[in-house]
Design a protein around this motif. Structure first.
Motif, mmCIF file in Angstrom:
data_model
loop_
_atom_site.group_PDB
_atom_site.id
_atom_site.type_symbol
_atom_site.label_atom_id
_atom_site.label_comp_id
_atom_site.label_asym_id
_atom_site.label_seq_id
_atom_site.Cartn_x
_atom_site.Cartn_y
_atom_site.Cartn_z
ATOM 1 N N PRO A 288 42.691 -78.203 -4.430
ATOM 2 C CA PRO A 288 41.946 -79.099 -3.533
ATOM 3 C C PRO A 288 42.798 -80.250 -2.977
ATOM 4 O O PRO A 288 42.557 -80.726 -1.888
ATOM 5 C CB PRO A 288 40.822 -79.641 -4.418
ATOM 6 N N SER A 295 45.568 -86.404 -9.275
ATOM 7 C CA SER A 295 47.016 -86.206 -9.405
ATOM 8 C C SER A 295 47.689 -85.940 -8.061
ATOM 9 O O SER A 295 48.913 -85.861 -7.984
ATOM 10 C CB SER A 295 47.306 -85.024 -10.337
ATOM 11 N N GLY A 319 49.121 -79.747 -4.787
ATOM 12 C CA GLY A 319 49.035 -81.207 -4.747
ATOM 13 C C GLY A 319 50.043 -81.889 -5.648
ATOM 14 O O GLY A 319 50.441 -83.027 -5.406
ATOM 15 N N CYS A 320 50.483 -81.186 -6.710
ATOM 16 C CA CYS A 320 51.516 -81.733 -7.594
ATOM 17 C C CYS A 320 52.188 -80.556 -8.297
ATOM 18 O O CYS A 320 51.819 -79.396 -8.089
ATOM 19 C CB CYS A 320 50.928 -82.725 -8.606
ATOM 20 N N LYS A 322 51.972 -79.326 -11.071
ATOM 21 C CA LYS A 322 51.213 -78.545 -12.063
ATOM 22 C C LYS A 322 50.878 -77.158 -11.530
ATOM 23 O O LYS A 322 50.745 -76.203 -12.299
ATOM 24 C CB LYS A 322 49.950 -79.302 -12.459
ATOM 25 N N GLY A 323 50.702 -77.040 -10.235
ATOM 26 C CA GLY A 323 50.503 -75.717 -9.623
ATOM 27 C C GLY A 323 49.227 -75.022 -10.054
ATOM 28 O O GLY A 323 49.216 -73.810 -10.279
HETATM 29 S S1 SF4 Z 1 47.995 -78.876 -8.838
HETATM 30 FE FE1 SF4 Z 1 47.987 -81.075 -9.308
HETATM 31 S S2 SF4 Z 1 46.970 -81.970 -7.541
HETATM 32 FE FE2 SF4 Z 1 46.445 -79.804 -7.521
HETATM 33 S S3 SF4 Z 1 44.528 -79.639 -8.654
HETATM 34 FE FE3 SF4 Z 1 46.181 -79.298 -10.118
HETATM 35 S S4 SF4 Z 1 46.564 -81.324 -11.022
HETATM 36 FE FE4 SF4 Z 1 45.405 -81.633 -9.114
#
Ligand code: SF4
Length: 379
Positions: A288, A295, A319-320, A322-323
């Motif tokens: 999302p 994050s 988004g970060c 963590k993928g």
């Molecule tokens: S990858 Fe990072 S930004 Fe995306 S949902 Fe997971 S924790 Fe949130």
């Protein structure tokens, strides 16, 4: 340096929602991957009344209402209970990780086995929260790539029980399959270490091969109804409700492929959902992003949509590092970092980037960063 992030050991459920950037996320596990039209319309109303109006379709064929205020959780639970979308026992709800092939027919072996397993959940040992089952007993396996630890499938001779991570299963029958699955789950619970949370981490090879898997279905009119796609698994509740009503679908069936079936409905001619087979957005991945996850410092899905259509390669915008949206290597993975994007080629969100610090407009403006050999979606 490449460091795979730690995976959280629990799954949010209806009774234990997870806090995200836009409020609580409440997960509904549809029994037999199916909501009647009345239940689906009720869920859409509740997503608009108590949530952000968006529903996630997860890669385990579950549904998540997003953006719920903590103060509304109890009222939403009560309303879901009125729709018969909750389990009476939260502990059993947490264990009900059962995928079914979505094209089953009423009363067929898939429905019978899934119902029998649901009824036997209380016999399972304590298992890691993400541990799950797949009842994949259509003509050929459809769920081989979906997340499950114990699979019931067909071989050329009959049914097999297959531990995830192995190619071969153990022969079983309809009468014994559920007990055999429970025995295998007990073996796993007794054998695993604390770090081993999934069956694929432990060897449990059988001797019988499943039938060769089918190709993943694509948006199309199927014998069960219209199969439609949802970009990134995101369903606008108002759009979904309108479609269920106008299509006169009798039920909504969920799949682990970001697609859903409108049971008994024709393929709509004008739909906000994906109706074309092999739409490149269906193979793109994006969490999302901002502002929905705390994050994230970047927006993700609008960028992933543009990149998927333009580059026609598998794209992941995360988004970060963590993928969350995709844990496998992708041709192009863009990772948000302090409001900018890093790029990883042929890797995961946590791998070393080949470039850093592009702003969103540069990512969108740049000519395709792919190599000619990346273009596997053509042809
Ligand atoms: S990858 Fe990072 S930004 Fe995306 S949902 Fe997971 S924790 Fe949130």
């Amino acid at each position: 340096m490449s460091t795979q992030p730690t995976i959280k050991g629990w799954c949010p459920g209806a009774y234990k929602p997870m806090m995200s950037g836009d409020g609580l996320i409440l997960r509904i596990r549809p029994r037999l991957a199916r909501l009647t039209a009345k239940q689906a319309l009720g869920m859409c109303d509740l997503a608009q009344q108590y949530g952000s109006g968006h529903i996630d379709l997860t890669n385990r064929a579950n549904l998540q209402i997003r953006g719920i205020k903590e103060a509304d959780h109890e009222a939403l639970l009560e309303a879901l209970n009125q729709l018969d979308l909750l389990d009476a026992d939260p502990a059993l709800e947490g264990r009900r990780n059962i995928l079914v092939t979505p094209f089953y027919e009423a009363g067929d072996i898939t429905e019978r086995l899934a119902t029998a397993l649901t009824d036997a959940l209380h016999k399972l040992p304590e298992l890691p929260a993400k541990f799950g089952f797949a009842i994949d007993t259509g003509e050929a396996p459809l769920l081989a790539d979906a997340s499950a630890d114990i699979r019931i499938e067909r071989s050329e001779l009959g049914l097999i029980l297959r531990a995830d991570g192995t190619d071969l299963g153990h022969e079983t029958t309809e009468a014994t399959a559920i007990n055999d699955a429970i025995k295998l789950a007990r073996w796993f619970a007794n054998t695993r270490t604390l770090e081993q949370r999934r069956m694929a981490q432990i060897t449990q090879q059988g001797v019988t091969a499943p039938r060769p898997p089918s190709e993943q279905p694509q948006p199309s009119l199927t014998a069960t109804g219209a199969l439609l796609g949802a970009a990134f698994g995101s369903l606008n509740a108002a759009d979904l409700a309108a479609l269920i009503t106008t299509s006169q679908a009798t039920a909504l069936r969920t799949t682990p492929w970001r697609m859903f079936v409108l049971e008994g409905a024709d393929m709509p001619t004008n739909s906000p959902f994906i109706t074309e087979a092999h739409d490149p957005v269906l193979s793109a991945h994006a969490c999302p992003g901002a502002p929905y996850c705390p994050s994230a410092t970047v927006t993700t899905r609008p960028i992933a949509s543009v990149l998927a259509k333009r580059n026609r390669v598998q794209v992941h915008v995360s988004g970060c590092s963590k993928g969350c949206a995709f844990s496998k290597p992708c041709a192009l993975t863009y990772i948000g970092h302090d409001g900018y994007f890093d790029l990883v080629r042929d890797g995961c969100a946590w791998d070393a980037p080949v470039s850093r610090g592009q702003c969103a407009s540069d990512v969108l403006r740049n000519p395709s960063p792919m190599r000619p050999s990346d273009n596997f979606l053509d042809g």
